[in-house]
Design an enzyme around this catalytic site. Sequence first.
Site, PDB file in Angstrom:
ATOM      1  CE1 TYR A   1      -3.945   2.232   1.013  1.00 31.66           C
ATOM      2  CE2 TYR A   1      -2.241   3.374   2.262  1.00 31.66           C
ATOM      3  CZ  TYR A   1      -3.510   3.350   1.717  1.00 31.66           C
ATOM      4  OH  TYR A   1      -4.341   4.428   1.872  1.00 31.66           O
TER       5      TYR A   1
ATOM      6  CE  LYS B   1     -29.142   9.416  18.868  1.00 35.33           C
ATOM      7  NZ  LYS B   1     -27.809   9.917  19.242  1.00 35.33           N
TER       8      LYS B   1
ATOM      9  CE  LYS C   1     -29.539   9.151  23.406  1.00 33.01           C
ATOM     10  NZ  LYS C   1     -29.796  10.467  23.793  1.00 33.01           N
TER      11      LYS C   1
HETATM   12  O1  D41 Z   1     -26.564   6.941  14.271  1.00 35.96           O
HETATM   13  C1  D41 Z   1     -26.971   8.075  14.423  1.00 35.96           C
HETATM   14  N1  D41 Z   1     -26.428   8.859  15.373  1.00 35.96           N
HETATM   15  C2  D41 Z   1     -28.102   8.622  13.615  1.00 35.96           C
HETATM   16  C3  D41 Z   1     -28.388   9.964  13.676  1.00 35.96           C
HETATM   17  C4  D41 Z   1     -28.876   7.784  12.786  1.00 35.96           C
HETATM   18  N2  D41 Z   1     -28.621   6.452  12.702  1.00 35.96           N
HETATM   19  N3  D41 Z   1     -29.886   8.303  12.076  1.00 35.96           N
HETATM   20  C5  D41 Z   1     -30.192   9.616  12.129  1.00 35.96           C
HETATM   21  N4  D41 Z   1     -31.215  10.081  11.389  1.00 35.96           N
HETATM   22  C6  D41 Z   1     -31.532  11.358  11.432  1.00 35.96           C
HETATM   23  C7  D41 Z   1     -32.692  11.839  10.616  1.00 35.96           C
HETATM   24  C8  D41 Z   1     -33.820  10.861  10.672  1.00 35.96           C
HETATM   25  C9  D41 Z   1     -33.163  13.160  11.128  1.00 35.96           C
HETATM   26  C10 D41 Z   1     -32.229  11.985   9.208  1.00 35.96           C
HETATM   27  C11 D41 Z   1     -29.424  10.511  12.915  1.00 35.96           C
HETATM   28  C12 D41 Z   1     -29.794  11.873  12.901  1.00 35.96           C
HETATM   29  N5  D41 Z   1     -30.862  12.268  12.147  1.00 35.96           N
HETATM   30  C13 D41 Z   1     -29.109  12.909  13.664  1.00 35.96           C
HETATM   31  N6  D41 Z   1     -27.861  12.871  14.077  1.00 35.96           N
HETATM   32  C14 D41 Z   1     -27.585  14.002  14.737  1.00 35.96           C
HETATM   33  C15 D41 Z   1     -28.699  14.769  14.736  1.00 35.96           C
HETATM   34  C16 D41 Z   1     -29.661  14.099  14.043  1.00 35.96           C
END
Ligand code: D41
Length: 692
Positions: free
Chosen positions: A42, A128, A327
């Site tokens: 690489y 999340k 959460k």
């Molecule tokens: O994994 C995440 N932190 C995450 C954040 C996620 N999986 N999906 C998200 N989807 C959204 C929307 C539905 C509003 C498009 C998000 C976030 N928003 C988000 N992250 C920080 C603020 C909002």
Amino acid sequence: MFASEVEAGQLNRRVQQLRTAIDEANYLYYVLDAPTLPDAEYDRLLRELQEIESANPEQRTSDSPTQRVGAGPLKAFPEVEHVIPMLSLNNAFSEAEVAAFDRRVREGLERSRLASESADIEYAVEPKFDGLAVALHFRQGIFVQGATRGDGINGEDVSANLRTIRAIPMRLACENPPDWLEVRGEVLMLRRDFEHLNQAARERGEKTFVNPRNAAAGSLRQLDPRITAQRRLSFFAYGVGRIEGASLAETHAGVMDWLAEMRLPVSNERGLVRGVDGLMGYFRALGARRDTLPFDIDGAVYKVNRLDVQAMLGFVARAPRFAIAHKYPAQEEITQVESIDVQVGRTGALTPVARLKPVFVGGVTVTNATLHNEDEVRRKDVRIGDSVIVRRAGDVIPEVAGVLLDRRPMRDPLMPEFPAFSMPVVCPECGAPVVRLEGEAAARCSNGLSCPAQRKQALMHFASRRAMDIDGLGEKLIEQLLEQGLVRTPADLYRIDPTRLASLERMAEKSADNLLRAIEASRNRDLARFIFALGIRNVGEQTAKDLARHFGNLDAMMAADETALQQVSDVGPVVAKSMRAFFAEPHNNAVIEELRQAHAWKDGEAQPKSVGKLVGQIFVLTGTLPTLSRDQAKFMIESEGGKVAGSVSKKTDYVIAGAEPGSKIIKAQDLGITILDEVAFLDVLKQGGGQQ
Ligand code: D41
């Protein structure tokens, strides 16, 4: 065509080849986590590309992998506006709140008659990520700009830093890329990269990051991209913003698949479920694996899968109605340090402990958190009055992850602030000098079992469930027994005076009886438990089991020297040394003798070894050998797979005879069995036996 044009064409082909190979290697390594190209190869490809580009600047393009290494530092990040605002997510903390979300979704759809009456809603579910939201802009498939979320309307242009993230493609893998594509996702640091970063900081005596999220935030907001380049950030996409010149799939899952096809990193933890039961099932399954994931997550995100339904539902304030973040209980909280105590452990190790303002974290109320050892407190510079981040992940004991220095209270300028922590020089329990051996993290009380704290801990350990399992003998009771002088050592437990026990404060007759019964029931425990119960430093439950199986009886184990101990699987020099140190202590041997009288344990049989030079050979020992004790000789034979019998028979292979042998030697002579002195025995041991 001119020769120079031909040359330029060849050069350009080579440049494209190199870029494709490097991009491919990055994708395999950073997105699929399946490296194929050796590092050296690489590096060679990258260097060749760098050389061509610096000799032919017209070949250099913004999407070249050479542009990832980091340009010069910026003075500040330019502000950028999110043309389509980056929304926030509403939170749910309970099943009831998830059910309420699902109900709102269904009601919203019924009103617009989009839902078929009874069917459960289909949701796209994903982790999340506990990172930082960013927007990445690709024009004609080429990365042109990236920004932090900021307040959702305005963010900071951190393009140079985002370029250093190898998981982010600088060029989308797509035949007909959209004119414009804004990909939204989270920048984070994998746990293993975080550990490496902190380890390196520790080695340099620098401050460590509290958690991967803070490390990622600190790295992404570095004005010098060369520093970011060394930090190993990762990225996962969770959606799209602005899009021109392409049409989206009909579902969120479809969009994510499309992003994945273009080689953008998307989590493979995502899924599709229906209804509240489906959501809760995903939440629990993901939660069960939370601690084993390569990155921190703080919940699950649920999104109505169909994009037309999403559009239908719309937004409330700044959050969509079609999505929610469910959460997990926080694993970190902020609280204050009320004092710092020093605890003396079973082996005398001094552990600084922060006494905290009670805080609910990781599902329990935490009032104490370990500060591990002196160096750790110094490094984190934890002081009384500080606001600290307390972390309790999984079932591990709570710890102070870091101090919020900007919240350190400003005291009256005439008052000295709380001083940095230092380890006491004498044991807080018994006043004996504290020693810290070179190469050890722990400072220790030098008083051994004369230290009341160590004595109490030793008793607690002895009685504990996995050791001698004396039911009902807990900390409070042990404290009482010690205070009243009923017990000093574990051996004293087996001769407690019942009348004095019954006369203890708060001791009902029934509980006194129960305790005596529990102590009685703990006699004749198997050897492994007993060895563990002794509380020898570095001898845990498994080592105790291995030792018991190997030696079969306590005397053989006590007779073994460091070399002999290391014959046991997983016993190394450190364990062997602490065992020898333990048995070199006359007090310990005296207590063991008393425990023997009390029949606290019963010996077993050494597990016959099927490997060794003496497998199948039977030895008989008689008389006193000049240097070896009987047990040592026995152990040496058994560690080579031989057996030691009590009496001479036709099956005996060797009789080892020392001074003043008994009648066994006569019998051996009668049967024509080989008789060895110590020197000859050691010879046989070296050569292996096997006489005909
Ligand atoms: O994994 C995440 N932190 C995450 C954040 C996620 N999986 N999906 C998200 N989807 C959204 C929307 C539905 C509003 C498009 C998000 C976030 N928003 C988000 N992250 C920080 C603020 C909002």
